[in-house]
Motif scaffolding. Structure first.
Motif, PDB file in Angstrom:
ATOM      1  N   ALA A 233       0.827  -1.207   0.000  1.00 51.38           N
ATOM      2  CA  ALA A 233       0.000   0.000   0.000  1.00 51.38           C
ATOM      3  C   ALA A 233       0.861   1.256   0.000  1.00 51.38           C
ATOM      4  N   ALA A 234       1.937   1.228   0.787  1.00 45.62           N
ATOM      5  CA  ALA A 234       2.832   2.383   0.848  1.00 45.62           C
ATOM      6  C   ALA A 234       3.473   2.653  -0.502  1.00 45.62           C
ATOM      7  N   GLY A 235       3.915   1.588  -1.174  1.00 50.01           N
ATOM      8  CA  GLY A 235       4.532   1.760  -2.482  1.00 50.01           C
ATOM      9  C   GLY A 235       3.579   2.362  -3.499  1.00 50.01           C
ATOM     10  N   ARG A 236       2.359   1.887  -3.510  1.00 48.28           N
ATOM     11  CA  ARG A 236       1.387   2.418  -4.476  1.00 48.28           C
ATOM     12  C   ARG A 236       1.052   3.880  -4.189  1.00 48.28           C
ATOM     13  N   ARG A 237       1.004   4.248  -2.920  1.00 49.22           N
ATOM     14  CA  ARG A 237       0.717   5.651  -2.584  1.00 49.22           C
ATOM     15  C   ARG A 237       1.844   6.578  -3.010  1.00 49.22           C
ATOM     16  N   GLN A 238       3.078   6.065  -3.062  1.00 47.72           N
ATOM     17  CA  GLN A 238       4.202   6.899  -3.471  1.00 47.72           C
ATOM     18  C   GLN A 238       4.029   7.430  -4.893  1.00 47.72           C
ATOM     19  N   ARG A 239       3.291   6.702  -5.704  1.00 49.25           N
ATOM     20  CA  ARG A 239       3.099   7.110  -7.110  1.00 49.25           C
ATOM     21  C   ARG A 239       2.490   8.503  -7.227  1.00 49.25           C
ATOM     22  N   GLU A 240       1.706   8.911  -6.221  1.00 48.92           N
ATOM     23  CA  GLU A 240       1.055  10.224  -6.239  1.00 48.92           C
ATOM     24  C   GLU A 240       2.070  11.373  -6.203  1.00 48.92           C
ATOM     25  N   LEU A 241       3.281  11.089  -5.772  1.00 46.35           N
ATOM     26  CA  LEU A 241       4.276  12.140  -5.574  1.00 46.35           C
ATOM     27  C   LEU A 241       5.055  12.472  -6.841  1.00 46.35           C
ATOM     28  N   PHE A 242       4.802  11.740  -7.918  1.00 46.84           N
ATOM     29  CA  PHE A 242       5.566  11.886  -9.158  1.00 46.84           C
ATOM     30  C   PHE A 242       4.719  12.492 -10.270  1.00 46.84           C
TER      31      PHE A 242
ATOM     32  N   ARG B 155       6.255  19.900  -4.780  1.00 50.13           N
ATOM     33  CA  ARG B 155       4.923  20.452  -4.495  1.00 50.13           C
ATOM     34  C   ARG B 155       3.914  19.332  -4.243  1.00 50.13           C
ATOM     35  N   ARG B 156       4.026  18.260  -4.986  1.00 55.40           N
ATOM     36  CA  ARG B 156       3.132  17.126  -4.764  1.00 55.40           C
ATOM     37  C   ARG B 156       3.375  16.494  -3.404  1.00 55.40           C
ATOM     38  N   VAL B 157       4.635  16.437  -2.989  1.00 54.68           N
ATOM     39  CA  VAL B 157       4.943  15.883  -1.675  1.00 54.68           C
ATOM     40  C   VAL B 157       4.246  16.693  -0.586  1.00 54.68           C
ATOM     41  N   LEU B 158       4.338  18.020  -0.681  1.00 51.51           N
ATOM     42  CA  LEU B 158       3.736  18.880   0.339  1.00 51.51           C
ATOM     43  C   LEU B 158       2.221  18.841   0.300  1.00 51.51           C
ATOM     44  N   ALA B 159       1.648  18.586  -0.877  1.00 53.74           N
ATOM     45  CA  ALA B 159       0.189  18.505  -0.999  1.00 53.74           C
ATOM     46  C   ALA B 159      -0.354  17.167  -0.511  1.00 53.74           C
ATOM     47  N   SER B 160       0.549  16.199  -0.321  1.00 52.90           N
ATOM     48  CA  SER B 160       0.154  14.852   0.088  1.00 52.90           C
ATOM     49  C   SER B 160       0.406  14.651   1.576  1.00 52.90           C
ATOM     50  N   ASP B 161      -0.209  13.604   2.117  1.00 49.42           N
ATOM     51  CA  ASP B 161       0.101  13.235   3.508  1.00 49.42           C
ATOM     52  C   ASP B 161       1.170  12.148   3.557  1.00 49.42           C
ATOM     53  N   GLN B 162       1.794  11.892   2.382  1.00 49.56           N
ATOM     54  CA  GLN B 162       2.824  10.865   2.288  1.00 49.56           C
ATOM     55  C   GLN B 162       4.226  11.480   2.359  1.00 49.56           C
ATOM     56  N   ASP B 163       5.124  10.830   3.109  1.00 48.67           N
ATOM     57  CA  ASP B 163       6.530  11.182   3.060  1.00 48.67           C
ATOM     58  C   ASP B 163       7.212  10.306   2.018  1.00 48.67           C
ATOM     59  N   VAL B 164       8.294  10.800   1.440  1.00 44.25           N
ATOM     60  CA  VAL B 164       9.051   9.997   0.477  1.00 44.25           C
ATOM     61  C   VAL B 164       9.746   8.877   1.238  1.00 44.25           C
ATOM     62  N   ARG B 165       9.446   7.652   0.837  1.00 45.82           N
ATOM     63  CA  ARG B 165       9.920   6.451   1.524  1.00 45.82           C
ATOM     64  C   ARG B 165      11.285   6.038   0.964  1.00 45.82           C
ATOM     65  N   ILE B 166      12.245   5.746   1.837  1.00 47.11           N
ATOM     66  CA  ILE B 166      13.594   5.336   1.438  1.00 47.11           C
ATOM     67  C   ILE B 166      13.881   3.937   1.965  1.00 47.11           C
ATOM     68  N   HIS B 167      14.336   3.041   1.089  1.00 46.76           N
ATOM     69  CA  HIS B 167      14.874   1.745   1.513  1.00 46.76           C
ATOM     70  C   HIS B 167      16.374   1.918   1.694  1.00 46.76           C
ATOM     71  N   THR B 168      16.878   1.615   2.863  1.00 50.43           N
ATOM     72  CA  THR B 168      18.253   1.996   3.162  1.00 50.43           C
ATOM     73  C   THR B 168      19.015   0.920   3.928  1.00 50.43           C
ATOM     74  N   GLY B 169      20.322   0.927   3.772  1.00 50.35           N
ATOM     75  CA  GLY B 169      21.180   0.113   4.610  1.00 50.35           C
ATOM     76  C   GLY B 169      21.291   0.763   5.981  1.00 50.35           C
ATOM     77  N   VAL B 170      21.536  -0.039   6.999  1.00 52.75           N
ATOM     78  CA  VAL B 170      21.640   0.471   8.360  1.00 52.75           C
ATOM     79  C   VAL B 170      23.058   0.268   8.866  1.00 52.75           C
ATOM     80  N   ALA B 171      23.689   1.352   9.263  1.00 56.96           N
ATOM     81  CA  ALA B 171      25.038   1.302   9.840  1.00 56.96           C
ATOM     82  C   ALA B 171      24.955   1.401  11.354  1.00 56.96           C
ATOM     83  N   HIS B 172      25.900   0.753  12.035  1.00 59.80           N
ATOM     84  CA  HIS B 172      26.005   0.922  13.487  1.00 59.80           C
ATOM     85  C   HIS B 172      26.574   2.306  13.761  1.00 59.80           C
ATOM     86  N   ARG B 173      26.015   2.968  14.712  1.00 66.75           N
ATOM     87  CA  ARG B 173      26.430   4.342  15.000  1.00 66.75           C
ATOM     88  C   ARG B 173      27.835   4.428  15.570  1.00 66.75           C
TER      89      ARG B 173
END
Length: 403
Positions: A312-321, A345-363
């Motif tokens: 669902a999150a992935g499909r909602r991201q389409r609205e931002l493009f 502008r689409r990001v700000l008009a939406s309630d969705q944040d841009v989703r990032i898939h990321t590697g996680v490093a130890h701090r």
């Protein structure tokens, strides 16, 4: 040809090797992922340790501890990767002597970017680890794998966008999952020697760095379009996350970097996680990565996210493009397809944040790669960027803002 048409027709191809010193990184200078640091005291340990280790590799300091002191003391110049046409994952540190692959636009725009080489394993320099093991792995990559790979490149280079299309169709998000992309890349190099092929077959993230440099080449085609709110870069240095807009050129708009959540490798826990870092969110700016979570079901389990939520999150991201990727159109994407042209502008008009898939490093900058997760681009980045864009349009931007 308009700038928009130039973007559409950009054909990134990977060609031969160069050294970073030939790309503008000279003297006692190192480059790193993300926006520039406003204060060296803000450099997180994974980045600081990668910088320090690099000073030893370059022969500028005799020990890791001396390297830390040299970086914090201002004895080494620091440059953001994006400013010299480079993108690199995690700490993303680049040294003058480091080999890079050239990515050119075969359509004739004259633009060029540079791809670093992805290190193999969890304890690597890009995660801040500097010891005999990580140094040996880096030396093998640079002195054996890179030349062997370069030696079998076709004279015309390897076109990356067609590989991206196949990768997405095979279930890659082309950020955290690159299994399909790596297989297609290896298929494209039939003359690769067996030892190098075996090394790379077990190292799917190797493809990511070529993908990153290629999509940067494409997105750079937007830069300079007056009034445009399209995003040309997203990057994080472990302290801040920054974005660039087409209409505001090379200026960064920053906010504190988000702490990723998701699949952490035991015995590590969420308290060990370094705030998000790396240039690799250029993939999300291009419409891939976390923006196509619904097209990468195998990745969802590793991220420790329920499949219905990820889809669902992935499909909602389409609205931002603003547009549809005609060249990346897997059947699973449906009629909406894969989006491109991330619009602030689409990001700000939406309630969705841009989703990032990321590697996680130890701090701690010593334990290395401890998981993969989901982060987001702070909305404050988009708020600042759109405000600056509107101010520029009104003709009231100050000389400082132009800098």
């Amino acid at each position: 040809m308009t700038m928009f048409e130039s973007f559409i027709k950009c054909e990134p191809v990977v060609t031969g090797l160069v050294r970073a010193l030939d790309c503008g990184l000279s003297g006692r200078a190192l480059s790193h992922a993300g926006p520039p640091f406003s204060d060296r005291k803000l450099i997180p340990k994974p980045v600081l340790h990668a910088l320090a280790g690099s000073t030893v590799i370059e022969g500028w300091t005799k020990s890791f501890e001396d390297g830390v002191a040299a970086v914090l003391g201002g004895e080494v110049d620091l440059v953001a990767n994006h400013s010299i046409g480079i993108v690199s994952p995690m700490a993303g540190v680049v040294r003058p002597s480091q080999p890079l692959f050239v990515v050119k636009d075969a359509s004739g725009s004259g633009r060029v970017t540079y791809a670093t080489l992805a290190e193999k394993g969890r304890r690597t320099l890009r995660f801040g680890c500097f010891d005999e093991e990580s140094a040996a792995g880096l030396a093998k990559l640079e002195n054996e794998i890179a030349p062997a790979f370069a030696a079998v490149l076709p004279s015309e280079g390897i076109a990356i966008l067609p590989i991206l299309a196949e990768a997405v169709a095979l279930g890659d998000d082309v950020h955290q999952r690159n299994v399909g992309g790596q297989l297609v890349l290896l298929r494209s190099l039939p003359r690769l020697d067996p030892a190098t092929r075996i090394f790379l077959a077990d190292h799917p993230q190797f493809f990511l760095n070529f993908a990153m440099a290629s999509v940067k080449l494409v997105l750079d085609g937007w830069s300079g379009i007056a009034g445009s709110s399209l995003v040309t870069a997203i990057s994080r240095n472990g302290s801040t996350c920054g974005i660039r807009l087409a209409g505001t050129g090379d200026r960064w708009f920053e906010a504190p970097s988000v702490v990723p959540v998701g699949g952490i490798y035991p015995p590590h826990t969420a308290t060990d996680v370094q705030p998000d870092l790396g240039d690799s969110a250029i993939m999300e700016a291009f419409g891939l990565g976390g923006c196509i979570a619904h097209l990468a079901p195998e990745l969802t389990r590793a991220l420790a996210v329920d499949w219905p939520d990820a889809a669902a999150a992935g499909r909602r991201q389409r609205e931002l493009f603003a547009f549809r990727h005609d060249r990346l159109s897997p059947v699973a994407a449906g009629e909406a397809g894969v989006g491109f042209g991330l619009d602030a502008r689409r990001v700000l008009a939406s309630d969705q944040d841009v989703r990032i898939h990321t590697g996680v490093a130890h701090r701690d900058g010593r334990s290395g790669w401890i998981g993969i997760g989901v982060a987001s681009v702070p909305r404050a980045c988009f708020e600042q960027a759109v405000s600056a864009l509107d101010t520029r349009a009104q003709g009231t931007e100050s000389a400082v803002e132009h800098g």
